[in-house]
Write a protein that holds these residues in place. Structure first.
Motif, PDB file in Angstrom:
ATOM      1  N   MET A  44       0.955  -1.297  -0.182  1.00 33.24           N
ATOM      2  CA  MET A  44       0.082   0.033  -0.464  1.00 33.24           C
ATOM      3  C   MET A  44       0.687   1.638  -0.211  1.00 33.24           C
ATOM      4  O   MET A  44       1.719   1.470   0.797  1.00 33.24           O
ATOM      5  CB  MET A  44      -0.837   0.017   1.251  1.00 33.24           C
ATOM      6  CG  MET A  44      -1.976   1.444   1.317  1.00 33.24           C
ATOM      7  SD  MET A  44      -3.134   1.301   2.231  1.00 33.24           S
ATOM      8  CE  MET A  44      -2.183   0.355   4.140  1.00 33.24           C
ATOM      9  N   SER A  54      -2.308   5.464  -0.770  1.00 34.60           N
ATOM     10  CA  SER A  54      -3.466   5.314  -1.694  1.00 34.60           C
ATOM     11  C   SER A  54      -2.915   3.726  -2.680  1.00 34.60           C
ATOM     12  O   SER A  54      -2.055   3.541  -1.681  1.00 34.60           O
ATOM     13  CB  SER A  54      -2.601   5.992  -2.909  1.00 34.60           C
ATOM     14  OG  SER A  54      -1.591   6.433  -3.096  1.00 34.60           O
ATOM     15  N   TYR A  55      -3.359   3.535  -3.621  1.00 37.84           N
ATOM     16  CA  TYR A  55      -3.539   1.616  -3.737  1.00 37.84           C
ATOM     17  C   TYR A  55      -3.004   1.838  -5.508  1.00 37.84           C
ATOM     18  O   TYR A  55      -3.343   0.886  -6.191  1.00 37.84           O
ATOM     19  CB  TYR A  55      -4.602   1.011  -3.797  1.00 37.84           C
ATOM     20  CG  TYR A  55      -5.394   1.687  -2.288  1.00 37.84           C
ATOM     21  CD1 TYR A  55      -4.977   0.398  -0.957  1.00 37.84           C
ATOM     22  CD2 TYR A  55      -6.209   2.350  -1.660  1.00 37.84           C
ATOM     23  CE1 TYR A  55      -4.934   0.712  -0.016  1.00 37.84           C
ATOM     24  CE2 TYR A  55      -6.356   2.306  -0.533  1.00 37.84           C
ATOM     25  CZ  TYR A  55      -6.011   2.231   0.223  1.00 37.84           C
ATOM     26  OH  TYR A  55      -6.456   1.764   1.756  1.00 37.84           O
ATOM     27  N   ALA A  58      -1.212  -1.635  -5.544  1.00 31.55           N
ATOM     28  CA  ALA A  58      -1.834  -2.669  -5.747  1.00 31.55           C
ATOM     29  C   ALA A  58      -2.815  -2.615  -7.151  1.00 31.55           C
ATOM     30  O   ALA A  58      -3.029  -3.547  -7.711  1.00 31.55           O
ATOM     31  CB  ALA A  58      -2.586  -2.392  -4.236  1.00 31.55           C
ATOM     32  N   ASP A  59      -2.776  -1.707  -7.075  1.00 33.40           N
ATOM     33  CA  ASP A  59      -4.119  -2.099  -8.915  1.00 33.40           C
ATOM     34  C   ASP A  59      -3.041  -2.436  -9.599  1.00 33.40           C
ATOM     35  O   ASP A  59      -4.111  -3.154 -10.079  1.00 33.40           O
ATOM     36  CB  ASP A  59      -4.159  -0.383  -8.830  1.00 33.40           C
ATOM     37  CG  ASP A  59      -5.514   0.171  -7.943  1.00 33.40           C
ATOM     38  OD1 ASP A  59      -6.677  -0.712  -7.236  1.00 33.40           O
ATOM     39  OD2 ASP A  59      -5.861   1.323  -7.594  1.00 33.40           O
ATOM     40  N   ALA A  87      -1.010  -4.260   1.013  1.00 34.33           N
ATOM     41  CA  ALA A  87      -2.253  -3.836   0.376  1.00 34.33           C
ATOM     42  C   ALA A  87      -3.278  -5.099   0.485  1.00 34.33           C
ATOM     43  O   ALA A  87      -3.670  -5.126   0.322  1.00 34.33           O
ATOM     44  CB  ALA A  87      -1.932  -2.896  -0.710  1.00 34.33           C
ATOM     45  N   TYR A  90      -7.368  -4.177   0.984  1.00 29.99           N
ATOM     46  CA  TYR A  90      -7.484  -3.679  -0.248  1.00 29.99           C
ATOM     47  C   TYR A  90      -7.315  -4.544  -1.333  1.00 29.99           C
ATOM     48  O   TYR A  90      -8.718  -4.851  -2.055  1.00 29.99           O
ATOM     49  CB  TYR A  90      -6.094  -2.644  -0.485  1.00 29.99           C
ATOM     50  CG  TYR A  90      -7.028  -1.927  -2.367  1.00 29.99           C
ATOM     51  CD1 TYR A  90      -8.346  -0.335  -2.210  1.00 29.99           C
ATOM     52  CD2 TYR A  90      -5.780  -1.966  -3.255  1.00 29.99           C
ATOM     53  CE1 TYR A  90      -8.351  -0.520  -3.096  1.00 29.99           C
ATOM     54  CE2 TYR A  90      -7.027  -1.563  -4.018  1.00 29.99           C
ATOM     55  CZ  TYR A  90      -7.950  -0.424  -4.306  1.00 29.99           C
ATOM     56  OH  TYR A  90      -7.583  -0.141  -5.661  1.00 29.99           O
TER      57      TYR A  90
END
Length: 295
Positions: A44, A54-55, A58-59, A87, A90
């Motif tokens: 993360m 923010s991510y 991970a995205d 992360a 998430y």
């Protein structure tokens, strides 16, 4: 002892994601005979000075999993990281899967629950995770049987996860020219770390080893994959022929010169919660604590 159900000849598909901010390598590990996969040591993002998470990292993993039509069955933390925030929750909220870590996370939670004065509302029983692995436990990624091997020393909760011919060592080992992880965190022990590393290096010589971090020693290109044979022959700290006492003397002397990781304060507080941020206060705001003269 390797469980009889584990086939060390199977070659899982491993895709790496390198996070430049923290020099962390996350992995998507896929069963070669199905669409099942596991995600190891996700990141993360945090702007610590601004107090924002923010991510984006991970995205990238989520996008890869979606484009590849994979099914996440596990989100694995090799240990409670002190240098990046997980992360896993998430990714879990987007893709599913069970979150797992070594059972000694309870020891880490107890120690740092006191350091950060978390209070009685903070559960120290590992209940933030779906599975607490014991030494030798097995789990399935599709048709693959993986197993968790206790490798403490860097932290009490460190585990190496062996998936087919691949082993994910967390911070127990670095690339041969990077050596080994520090052992001076609470609960760390250089002598214990030596024995943990030797246990990893008893795996077959051709076993692929995947690092959680790389810092490009000497300015070389970032790398994160090596083998047991390469580590035994060339690791600057624990190659064959280095004695336990030599290693402990080196490790303890070196650790005294190391600064704390830049993100240790937010990382520990988040990661002992399974990657979750602290609960909001009455005004709906979340806060991290900075203990003075405690770390």
């Amino acid at each position: 002892m390797i469980p009889h159900s584990v086939d060390l000849c199977v070659k899982p598909d491993v895709t790496a994601f390198f996070d430049e901010q923290t020099n962390t390598v996350s992995y998507v590990v896929k069963d070669p005979h199905s669409n099942a996969c596991a995600v190891f040591d996700s990141v993360m993002d945090i702007d610590y000075a601004a107090g924002r998470v923010s991510y984006a990292s991970a995205d990238k993993i989520i996008e890869f999993v979606a484009k590849s039509a994979l099914k996440v069955e596990w989100l694995i933390e090799t240990h409670a990281h002190a240098d990046h925030l997980s992360a896993a929750p998430y990714i879990q909220s987007k893709l599913g899967g069970k979150l797992g870590i070594g059972e000694n996370i309870k020891v880490v939670q107890e120690v740092f629950g006191k350091v950060f004065n978390e209070g009685t509302e903070f559960q120290r029983d590992g209940s933030q995770f779906d599975r607490l692995f014991e030494d030798g436990d097995t789990y399935n990624i599709g048709g693959l049987t993986a197993f968790a091997m206790l490798t403490p020393g860097h932290t009490p909760a460190c585990m190496t996860h062996v998936v087919g011919d691949a082993a994910f060592v967390g911070d127990t080992l670095f690339m041969p020219d990077g050596g080994t992880a520090r052992a001076d965190f609470p609960g760390g022990d250089a002598r214990v770390l030596f024995h943990s590393i030797k246990r990893v290096l008893e795996l077959p010589p051709e076993t692929r080893l995947f690092m959680c971090h790389d810092y490009g020693p000497g300015g070389r290109q970032i790398r994160w994959e090596t083998t047991v044979a390469e580590e035994r022959a060339h690791n600057i700290h624990v190659r064959d022929g280095v004695s336990e006492d030599q290693f402990v003397q080196m490790r303890e002397a070196r650790d005294k010169t190391l600064a704390l990781p830049k993100l240790i304060i937010p990382s520990i507080q988040v990661n002992i919660r399974g990657g979750n941020l602290p609960e909001p206060d009455e005004g709906g705001k979340r806060h991290l604590k900075v203990p003075i003269n405690e770390l």
